[in-house]
Design an enzyme around this catalytic site. Structure first.
Site, short mmCIF file in Angstrom:
data_model
loop_
_atom_site.label_atom_id
_atom_site.label_comp_id
_atom_site.label_asym_id
_atom_site.label_seq_id
_atom_site.Cartn_x
_atom_site.Cartn_y
_atom_site.Cartn_z
N SER A 47 50.74 -2.32 -63.11
CA SER A 47 50.55 -3.75 -63.32
C SER A 47 49.68 -3.99 -64.54
O SER A 47 49.96 -4.87 -65.36
CB SER A 47 49.87 -4.40 -62.12
OG SER A 47 50.33 -3.86 -60.92
N TYR A 136 53.74 3.12 -54.52
CA TYR A 136 52.82 2.09 -55.01
C TYR A 136 52.99 0.85 -54.13
O TYR A 136 53.99 0.14 -54.24
CB TYR A 136 53.12 1.78 -56.47
CG TYR A 136 52.25 0.74 -57.12
CD1 TYR A 136 51.10 0.23 -56.51
CD2 TYR A 136 52.57 0.24 -58.39
CE1 TYR A 136 50.30 -0.71 -57.13
CE2 TYR A 136 51.77 -0.71 -59.02
CZ TYR A 136 50.65 -1.19 -58.37
OH TYR A 136 49.86 -2.14 -58.99
N LYS A 164 49.46 4.77 -53.48
CA LYS A 164 48.44 3.97 -54.17
C LYS A 164 48.38 2.69 -53.37
O LYS A 164 49.35 1.91 -53.33
CB LYS A 164 48.84 3.72 -55.62
CG LYS A 164 48.07 2.61 -56.30
CD LYS A 164 48.31 2.70 -57.80
CE LYS A 164 48.13 1.42 -58.58
NZ LYS A 164 47.03 0.56 -58.25
N THR A 166 46.99 -0.72 -52.75
CA THR A 166 46.28 -1.90 -53.25
C THR A 166 46.38 -3.00 -52.20
O THR A 166 47.27 -3.86 -52.25
CB THR A 166 46.85 -2.37 -54.61
OG1 THR A 166 46.79 -1.29 -55.54
CG2 THR A 166 46.02 -3.53 -55.16
N GLY A 188 43.29 0.97 -54.44
CA GLY A 188 43.75 0.16 -55.57
C GLY A 188 42.84 -0.98 -55.97
O GLY A 188 42.94 -1.48 -57.08
N ASP A 190 39.39 -2.16 -57.13
CA ASP A 190 38.15 -1.61 -57.68
C ASP A 190 36.92 -2.24 -57.03
O ASP A 190 35.88 -1.59 -56.89
CB ASP A 190 38.09 -1.85 -59.20
CG ASP A 190 39.42 -1.59 -59.88
OD1 ASP A 190 40.40 -1.25 -59.19
OD2 ASP A 190 39.49 -1.74 -61.11
N SER A 207 42.26 -1.05 -62.83
CA SER A 207 42.23 -1.61 -64.18
C SER A 207 40.82 -1.57 -64.78
O SER A 207 40.65 -1.27 -65.96
CB SER A 207 42.72 -3.06 -64.15
OG SER A 207 41.84 -3.85 -63.35
O1 NGF Z 1 45.68 -5.65 -61.24
C1 NGF Z 1 45.84 -5.53 -60.04
C2 NGF Z 1 46.59 -6.59 -59.29
N1 NGF Z 1 45.37 -4.52 -59.33
C3 NGF Z 1 44.66 -3.42 -59.93
C4 NGF Z 1 45.26 -2.11 -59.46
O2 NGF Z 1 45.28 -2.03 -58.07
C5 NGF Z 1 46.69 -1.97 -59.92
C6 NGF Z 1 43.17 -3.46 -59.62
O3 NGF Z 1 42.55 -2.47 -60.38
C7 NGF Z 1 46.79 -1.57 -61.33
O4 NGF Z 1 45.82 -1.64 -62.05
C8 NGF Z 1 48.07 -1.09 -61.88
O5 NGF Z 1 49.06 -0.93 -61.17
O6 NGF Z 1 48.13 -0.89 -63.11
C9 NGF Z 1 42.57 -4.84 -59.96
O7 NGF Z 1 42.88 -5.19 -61.29
C10 NGF Z 1 41.07 -4.86 -59.79
O8 NGF Z 1 40.73 -4.36 -58.52
C11 NGF Z 1 40.51 -6.29 -59.96
O9 NGF Z 1 40.96 -7.10 -58.90
O10 NGF Z 1 46.14 -6.73 -58.00
#
Ligand code: NGF
Length: 294
Positions: A47, A136, A164, A166, A188, A190, A207
């Protein structure tokens, strides 16, 4: 697959104003993750990479650049999932030829697929791609909510090695961990790293690790060594950072911070229809950068 455990940045991708991939910027972000965030691996095509807004050839281009830049310095997991199953299989073969350590596939989305359809999607991908696969699961964005019975069936497929996860459903996470000791579980969210590590996840993919990787590692290690107070202190600070980022626009703010960190004079654009960062957001992103990252 013990070797896959660890902390992964979900790779952010900078675009040029015309929507093409900013290769130089992308290479710098990868280097930043390896050299300064000391990350164990990259999750490419998730994502955070705005992957679901891209065409197949652009996805391949990003997979190639990531491998070429990272070589074998860190683990690489490619998210190849797509509601177009033939594209998913083609991308899976492509990254396997590039020697990615594993593939990952988002649950098929948009149409309300039933459990059998989701199962058959993973079965078909794993039968056609010679690589280990991490499911995922991100119900918030896909609308696909899986229960323990769905995971049980999927985990029996020979090439599926983990998930993974989330989701903020910690009851299900606890049940999954207790039931499937051999499967890898990557957290997933953070902002929920402390409770996830307390539930014995094998790693985390997110992310914000692109810019907050060092603190996140400290959280992980503190929970593992039973120093809950220290872990919570760092999570509290981290969550001040994450909530500020979420309020200001997640990917736009993270990319602004990355642009500052890697000293790129070219703006890191988002992919349309994702909005571009405004002047007001830039100012707030600069404040966040100065306060939490610099
Ligand atoms: O960005 C999202 C949407 N989730 C990400 C992660 O779970 C998925 C999370 O890090 C991801 O980064 C990817 O598939 O590339 C969030 O951005 C973070 O916890 C802030 O909410 O939910």
């Amino acid at each position: 697959r013990e070797d896959l455990k660890g902390l992964y940045s979900a790779l952010l991708v900078p675009f040029n104003e015309d929507g093409s991939v900013n290769e130089e910027g992308l290479r710098k972000i990868i280097r930043h993750n390896i050299d300064r965030m000391n990350i164990d691996g990259l999750y490419v095509g998730g994502s955070s990479g705005e992957n679901f807004l891209l065409g197949k050839e652009e996805k391949k281009q990003i997979f190639e650049i990531a491998k070429d830049e990272a070589k074998d310095q860190i683990k690489l997991i490619a998210q190849i999932g797509s509601s177009n199953i033939y594209e998913a299989i083609e991308l899976g073969k492509f990254v396997t030829d590039l020697a990615y350590d594993a593939i990952s596939a988002v649950t098929p989305f948009y149409y309300r697929f039933n459990a059998d359809e989701v199962y058959n999607y993973y079965k078909e991908i794993t039968e056609n791609v010679e690589n280990d696969l991490i499911i995922y699961s991100i119900p918030l964005l896909t609308g696909v909510d899986m229960g323990i019975k769905d995971f049980e069936r999927l985990f029996k497929l020979p090439r599926i090695v983990g998930v993974k996860y989330t989701s903020a459903d910690f009851y299900l996470l606890e049940r999954l961990r207790k039931t499937f000791k051999q499967q890898l579980i990557f957290s997933g969210f953070d902002e929920m790293l402390v409770p996830a590590v307390a539930n014995n996840v094998d790693g985390a993919i997110g992310s914000t690790y692109n810019v907050n990787g060092i603190r996140s590692r400290q959280i992980f290690d503190a929970v593992k060594s039973n120093d809950l107070q220290k872990a919570l202190e760092i999570q509290n600070l981290t969550n001040d950072f994450i909530s500020a980022v979420l309020n200001n626009g997640l990917y736009q703010t993270l990319k602004y911070i990355l642009q500052r960190e890697v000293k790129s004079d070219k703006q890191f654009y988002s992919r349309k229809p994702m909005a571009q960062i405004t002047e007001e957001q830039k100012q707030e992103a600069e404040n966040i950068y100065q306060k939490f990252i610099k």
